[in-house]
Design a protein around this motif. Structure first.
Motif, PDB file in Angstrom:
ATOM      1  N   VAL B 272       0.853  -1.200   0.000  1.00  0.00           N
ATOM      2  CA  VAL B 272       0.000   0.000   0.000  1.00  0.00           C
ATOM      3  C   VAL B 272       0.883   1.242   0.000  1.00  0.00           C
ATOM      4  O   VAL B 272       0.641   2.203  -0.742  1.00  0.00           O
ATOM      5  CB  VAL B 272      -0.938   0.012   1.230  1.00  0.00           C
ATOM      6  CG1 VAL B 272      -1.702   1.334   1.295  1.00  0.00           C
ATOM      7  CG2 VAL B 272      -1.911  -1.155   1.191  1.00  0.00           C
ATOM      8  N   ARG B 276       1.003   4.198  -2.780  1.00  0.00           N
ATOM      9  CA  ARG B 276       0.712   5.594  -2.446  1.00  0.00           C
ATOM     10  C   ARG B 276       1.925   6.483  -2.716  1.00  0.00           C
ATOM     11  O   ARG B 276       1.778   7.638  -3.110  1.00  0.00           O
ATOM     12  CB  ARG B 276       0.273   5.688  -0.985  1.00  0.00           C
ATOM     13  CG  ARG B 276      -1.112   5.059  -0.814  1.00  0.00           C
ATOM     14  CD  ARG B 276      -1.661   5.162   0.582  1.00  0.00           C
ATOM     15  NE  ARG B 276      -2.993   4.518   0.600  1.00  0.00           N
ATOM     16  CZ  ARG B 276      -3.748   4.416   1.664  1.00  0.00           C
ATOM     17  NH1 ARG B 276      -3.345   4.899   2.833  1.00  0.00           N
ATOM     18  NH2 ARG B 276      -4.934   3.829   1.589  1.00  0.00           N
ATOM     19  N   CYS B 288      -3.720   4.844  -7.571  1.00  0.00           N
ATOM     20  CA  CYS B 288      -4.243   4.380  -6.278  1.00  0.00           C
ATOM     21  C   CYS B 288      -5.614   3.744  -6.402  1.00  0.00           C
ATOM     22  O   CYS B 288      -6.051   3.025  -5.508  1.00  0.00           O
ATOM     23  CB  CYS B 288      -4.380   5.553  -5.310  1.00  0.00           C
ATOM     24  SG  CYS B 288      -2.938   5.764  -4.288  1.00  0.00           S
ATOM     25  N   ALA B 289      -6.305   4.055  -7.503  1.00  0.00           N
ATOM     26  CA  ALA B 289      -7.734   3.769  -7.586  1.00  0.00           C
ATOM     27  C   ALA B 289      -8.100   2.338  -7.219  1.00  0.00           C
ATOM     28  O   ALA B 289      -8.981   2.105  -6.413  1.00  0.00           O
ATOM     29  CB  ALA B 289      -8.253   4.109  -8.976  1.00  0.00           C
ATOM     30  N   GLY B 291      -6.530   0.264  -5.486  1.00  0.00           N
ATOM     31  CA  GLY B 291      -5.874  -0.260  -4.289  1.00  0.00           C
ATOM     32  C   GLY B 291      -4.617  -0.994  -4.706  1.00  0.00           C
ATOM     33  O   GLY B 291      -4.314  -1.117  -5.898  1.00  0.00           O
ATOM     34  N   PRO B 292      -3.883  -1.506  -3.766  1.00  0.00           N
ATOM     35  CA  PRO B 292      -2.617  -2.165  -4.085  1.00  0.00           C
ATOM     36  C   PRO B 292      -2.869  -3.553  -4.652  1.00  0.00           C
ATOM     37  O   PRO B 292      -3.929  -4.133  -4.466  1.00  0.00           O
ATOM     38  CB  PRO B 292      -1.932  -2.275  -2.723  1.00  0.00           C
ATOM     39  CG  PRO B 292      -3.076  -2.366  -1.765  1.00  0.00           C
ATOM     40  CD  PRO B 292      -4.194  -1.574  -2.348  1.00  0.00           C
TER      41      PRO B 292
END
Ligand SMILES: Cc1cc2nc3c(=O)[nH]c(=O)nc-3n(C[C@H](O)[C@H](O)[C@H](O)COP(=O)(O)OP(=O)(O)OC[C@H]3O[C@@H](n4cnc5c(N)ncnc54)[C@H](O)[C@@H]3O)c2cc1C
Lengths: 797, 293
Positions: B272, B276, B288-289, B291-292
């Protein structure tokens, strides 16, 4: 503020000119404490004082095969090394049971373990030396030979026949079981449109007082008297128990409680190491000081809340709740705590679940089991956070299931404000509650609809915020129904003595105690208001069994409601006595006189007639000038205990607004609201800060605090780095509002406010987290809500 | 909670301190800010026989910029770093990182030398030293050693220092003008040691990384300069590229299990952070949309 009761047409004893009631006056003890002139137990030094350090068991369960203290005894400064057996010559063991908790059993507990240790941290020997450092050096050299025994750690398997029994004489590991059935539960579930079930898990945590537990015991052999200086909430209880187990009369024991650095229920119990300290003083015939260090505090201060509670709720499509059912399991450590017992929390859970709601259909079972972990007992808001989280969690799950808004389902099911007096499904009697007024006020304070709109618009940006609501009830002002009826010598009444001194100031002795919540302030406010003197003329003395009336102390949100009423009644008598003398001096009649601003005045025109200082001068130094037959009594004592209702219930509702980072599992608290009803408010600032402090402890439980044990019964985070107390940086702003329904049991009308914040905070947060997680189709019912728990629920790890 | 008895010496000079250390070796401990040493002594986790207090050695305290190199004396306190205009100008990453160390009372006493010598794997400063390419200067009776940060940290509370040596200073090259940085750590509460943290320094040109240093902490027994950063340099960063870098990162980590997190959670949080970090440094929210990975 809204009042649900009409104000009386005549002025009451409280509602007088210059009344301090309802005013946020500063506490009289602030200067002393802020200038560092408080007197805590650790500040006390006495001639020939010795310091005790306890050698504590590293094992959760073990046989003590032998103790070799020879090397320790040769260390510099060592006065003695004392084993449990040696100490047993001066102090007897105890069993923590109460007769009204039917079937509750426990085993005899000694001040220092004899033959066997039952939790990691139990004392096995006492090292007494001239300084704490010397005692610690010597303690390292005490060698104890143990034979490890099987440890019972998981409450879920504690009752399995295959698991070893901790106290063979008890037959099994079940300490207490209570079953309750009201209404027609099975029928109600059968007739429900939806039935929802969940299991709620509560982490074990503890109170973490800033000042640890501390005792100085001073046996004076010449006087045959023991003076105990201790930070305790209940001095007379300590007096009774110390006397009982040391073979003394209560008159031979004095308990002095000066300043206390936080208590939260941690300091209302009798701990083995404190008993050992009293006994050591008697054995060694000198003052002995025990101050727990932080590691000891985590290992021996009572823990609380370790519960697993299965819950079930039935609901109709129109939102009407049909029934609640719970099955609660809790592990309390190896002994039921003395003298309040460790069954009270589970008992409270049974009492309180479903309490705010109309439905009468309720089934409950609670089981309390022994384990080889530190003892568990009453901590701020006993049982309430469990009952509230289960009830409010179920209500939200039911609302979600039938698609009703959380506020709306509560509106449809909370007991109506005009339905009182009435009783809960567990048989608790309510005098006057205000759930609907409180909810209405909360919704307005938090601008509920606007918040829902904000939540929706942020969802679109992948920001997940949640709103959680939790209604609650709180037990306050307990009568003898709590402990007295069960045989414990814990007084439910309190006494106050007030007297006018020779310069017209007032000395007030009260049996309630002060640990920071403002007992001293509220007592002075009441006395000053009722008598008509300024608060700076009122000196309040508390915490000394030689110098205060007999009473219970400060716990269970009882100080203001019970001790405050005693202060009011005593001061009324003093006032009457003063006016009688004044009438004689002034050749008037009492009914035409009043006391305002430290002087006797005419009722009619307010004209000053005689200063209280002048009246006192005449009474004390020139009684010869008084008319014959007059015997002034410028001291009055009154006691009070509620008789009509066993408890003065309060109510309220809390809300939480928070954000869940669904990538990391972190929860950010954004705002918290509380509306509560504690009846008459004596000092709004004190009440608000009690609520806020209570909320913070509830938020600690919700997000941070947990005593982490491994499977061998080792507490693995007994320090302030690993045990996370809530800190200011993570706390949201907490807005507090009030509804006021005074109790008619007392003239004061005050109920308690000490535990309301803790009762509902975790429930509001858990509901808010589940509200935030709604789009992800997952539910979390375990606290603390750690990132690990949330990420796991989200399937991210 | 009282420390075992110990002897105390206040060093009058660096030479005097080194003299004491060479005589007493492992039985002695250097005292700087005392913020790690004293709690450990009070808990009786360690019981040194002699404390060598270097607190009065003014020559070990201070920040100097010369010829593109910042030299920070070992006794420079965390609070000094926060307030220093030189640090703010040349090493804003370090300033950001220091703000995450504990609380003001601790920052007022704790020192950079103490923090590096302590080598707590969850500490901010050791990771910053890796990211910033620091050289650690150790002095013994026989003279000075210059140790690259990448060689200095040897394990939990372990460094390349010998018991006879004093950490006297660190040297940090001033990063090029166009460099940007990212610092973030996950903690349960403000001021706690990190569950996972990242100190990153980058050179970005036309939406691409020319250079990227990722100094992770609390992901194994010592700070880590992640090699997977290489996967993001000199390429157009897409979600797929980033996802590949995340997977490579997870391979590099060897997280510990503790009260706060399992290894799986630490791996997840490290990814994450990478996502970021990259999104922030490249100003690409779109990364980021989802997520990781
Ligand atoms: C409550 C609390 C929270 C904290 N939170 C954080 C945090 O979030 N992040 C973080 O990084 N740190 C944290 N710390 C630790 C803090 O940063 C310390 O300042 C730091 O770890 C040690 O620095 P010191 O100067 O206090 O060293 P000391 O405690 O004096 O020494 C630490 C060790 O280094 C050795 N040593 C010290 N100076 C030298 C030297 N010049 N040469 C050789 N050996 C030396 C000592 O002998 C000792 O073994 C926290 C501390 C506390 C008490």
């Amino acid at each position: 503020m809204t009042s649900t009761q009409a104000s009386p047409d005549t002025l009451s004893a409280l509602d007088r000119p210059n009344s301090y009631i309802g005013k946020s006056v500063p506490r009289p003890n602030l200067d002393r404490l802020l200038q560092g002139r408080g007197l805590y137990v650790s500040d006390i030094e006495l001639p020939r004082i010795a310091h005790v350090v306890f050698v504590r068991s590293p094992h959760a369960h073990a046989k003590i095969k032998g103790i070799d203290a020879s090397a320790a005894k040769r260390m510099p400064g060592v006065i003695g090394v004392v084993s449990g057996e040696e100490l047993a010559t001066v102090i007897t063991p105890w069993v923590g049971v109460l007769s009204h908790l039917k079937g509750l059993k426990s085993a005899p507990q000694s001040a220092i373990a004899i033959d066997r240790v039952c939790w990691q941290g139990e004392a096995v020997a006492a090292v007494v030396a001239s300084s704490r450092a010397q005692a610690e050096d010597a303690a390292e050299l005490v060698s104890v030979e143990y034979e490890e025994l099987d440890a019972v750690t998981d409450m879920r398997s504690a009752l399995d026949p295959a698991i070893s029994v901790i106290h063979a004489s008890l037959g099994d590991n079940l300490a207490f079981e209570r079953n309750h059935e009201a209404g027609a539960v099975d029928q109600a579930f059968a007739e429900s449109d939806e039935v929802v079930e969940a299991e709620f898990v509560f982490g074990r945590h503890t109170g973490v007082t800033l000042e640890p537990r501390a005792v100085v015991a001073d046996w004076n052999a010449a006087e045959a008297r023991l003076t105990i200086y201790q930070g305790t909430q209940a001095p007379h209880m300590v007096q009774n128990i110390a006397a009982l187990h040391l073979g003394l009369k209560e008159s031979q024991v004095r308990v002095v409680c000066k300043d206390v650095g936080g208590s939260f229920g941690i300091k209302v119990h009798i701990y083995a190491d404190e008993m050992a300290t009293y006994a050591l003083s008697k054995l060694l015939r000198r003052p002995v000081k025990f101050v727990a260090d932080r590691v000891e505090s985590f290992n021996t201060d009572i823990h609380a809340r370790d519960h697993r509670c299965k819950g079930k709720i039935g609901v109709k499509r129109d939102g009407i709740i049909t029934a609640f059912e719970i099955d609660d399991l809790t592990g309390i450590g190896p002994y039921s705590m003395y003298p309040r017992t460790s069954a009270i929390e589970a008992n409270q859970v049974v009492n309180l679940v479903g309490g705010p709601y109309v439905t009468k259909n309720y089934r409950a079972r609670a089981r309390v089991v022994f384990q080889n972990k530190n003892v568990m007992c009453q901590y701020r808001a006993v049982g309430h956070p469990i009952a509230c989280s289960v009830t409010e969690g179920l209500v939200d799950l039911a609302a979600m299931k039938i698609g009703v808004d959380p506020v709306e389902i509560r509106r449809r099911n909370l007991i109506a404000d005009d339905a009182y007096p009435c009783a809960s499904p567990s048989g608790l009697r309510f005098e006057q509650l205000s759930h609907h007024a409180a909810l209405t006020k909360l919704v307005a304070m938090m601008e509920y609809d606007a918040l829902r709109a904000e939540q929706a618009s942020l969802r679109a940006k992948n920001i997940h915020r949640g709103i959680g609501i939790a209604s609650f009830i709180e037990v306050t002002n307990p009568s003898a129904a709590f402990y007295g009826v069960g045989g414990a010598k814990i007084s439910s009444q309190d006494g106050v003595a007030v007297r006018l001194d020779a310069q017209g100031s007032v000395i007030c002795q009260t049996s309630i105690t002060e640990q920071g919540q403002g007992s001293e302030s509220l007592t002075a406010q009441i006395v000053g208001s009722v008598l008509g003197v300024s608060m700076d003329r009122v000196r309040v003395i508390l915490g000394d069994t030689d110098n205060t009336p007999y009473g219970g102390g400060t716990w269970a949100s009882r100080g203001a409601g019970i001790g405050g009423e005693a202060a009011l009644q005593a001061t009324k008598v003093l006032r009457k006595n003063i006016l009688d003398v004044a009438a004689a001096i002034l050749q008037s009649i009492p009914g035409e006189l009043d006391i305002v601003n430290n002087a006797v005045v005419n009722v009619a025109d307010g004209a000053p007639r005689v200063e209280l200082s002048e009246l006192a001068r005449i009474v004390y130094f020139r009684p010869d000038t008084l008319p014959p037959g007059i015997q002034p009594e410028l001291m009055a004592t009154r006691h009070f205990v509620p008789r009509e209702y066993p408890f003065a219930f309060t109510n309220g509702v809390q809300a939480s607004w928070l954000e869940v980072d669904t990538d990391t599992g972190f929860v950010k608290l954004l705002k918290h609201w509380v509306v509560e009803d504690c009846g008459t408010i004596i000092n709004p600032q004190l009440v608000d800060e009690q609520i806020r402090g209570g909320v913070v402890q509830g938020l600690g439980a919700a997000l941070f605090e947990k005593c982490v044990y491994d499977e061998r019964g080792q507490l693995t985070n007994a320090n302030m780095a690993d045990y996370l107390v809530p800190m200011a940086g993570e706390m949201p702003d907490i807005d507090v509002g009030h509804v006021i329904s005074p109790t008619m049991e007392s003239e004061l009308g005050a109920k308690g406010a000490g535990e309301a914040g803790t009762a509902g905070a975790a429930a509001a947060v858990t509901n808010a987290v589940n509200d935030a997680l709604r789009p992800f189709g997952t539910i979390v019912t375990e606290i603390p809500l750690t990132p690990q728990v949330i990420l796991t629920a989200l399937g991210r790890i | 909670m009282k420390a075992s008895a110990f002897a105390y010496a206040r060093a009058t000079s660096v030479a005097n301190a080194l003299e004491l250390l060479s005589v007493h070796g492992e039985r002695a401990k250097v005292l700087s800010g005392g913020q790690s040493l004293l709690p450990a002594m009070n808990l009786r986790l360690i019981a040194p026989e002699l404390i060598v207090d270097i607190g009065q050695l003014a020559e070990l305290r201070g920040i100097v910029v010369k010829g593109g190199v910042l030299t920070i004396g070992a006794l420079t306190r965390h609070a000094d770093l926060l307030k220093s205009p030189e640090i703010a100008t040349h090493l804003p990453l370090l300033k950001d990182a220091v703000a995450h160390i504990a609380h003001p009372a601790i920052r007022n006493r704790g020192t950079i030398g103490g923090s590096l010598a302590q080598a707590d794997p969850a500490s901010e400063l050791p990771a910053c030293m890796l990211t910033l390419g620091a050289t650690i200067i150790a002095r013994g009776v026989g003279g000075e050693r210059r140790i690259a940060a990448s060689e200095f940290f040897a394990g939990i509370y372990e460094t390349a220092l010998t018991p006879q040596e004093l950490l006297v200073a660190v040297e940090l090259p001033v990063p090029p003008k166009n460099s940007t940085y990212f610092f973030h750590e996950f903690t349960r509460r403000h001021g706690d040691y990190a569950i996972v943290g990242l100190a990153a320094l980058a050179a970005v040109e036309d939406g691409r990384f020319d250079d990227l240093c990722l100094g992770y902490f609390a992901v194994r027994d010592r700070p880590l300069l992640a090699k997977s950063a290489g996967k993001l340099v000199d390429v157009a960063v897409t979600s797929a590229v980033l996802s590949e870098a995340c997977s490579a990162l997870a391979e590099e980590l060897d997280p510990l299990e503790d009260q706060q997190a399992t290894p799986a959670m630490r791996r997840h949080l490290a990814k994450v952070l990478l996502t970021r970090c990259v999104a922030s440094l490249l100003a690409r929210r779109d990364l980021c949309a989802g997520g990781p990975a």
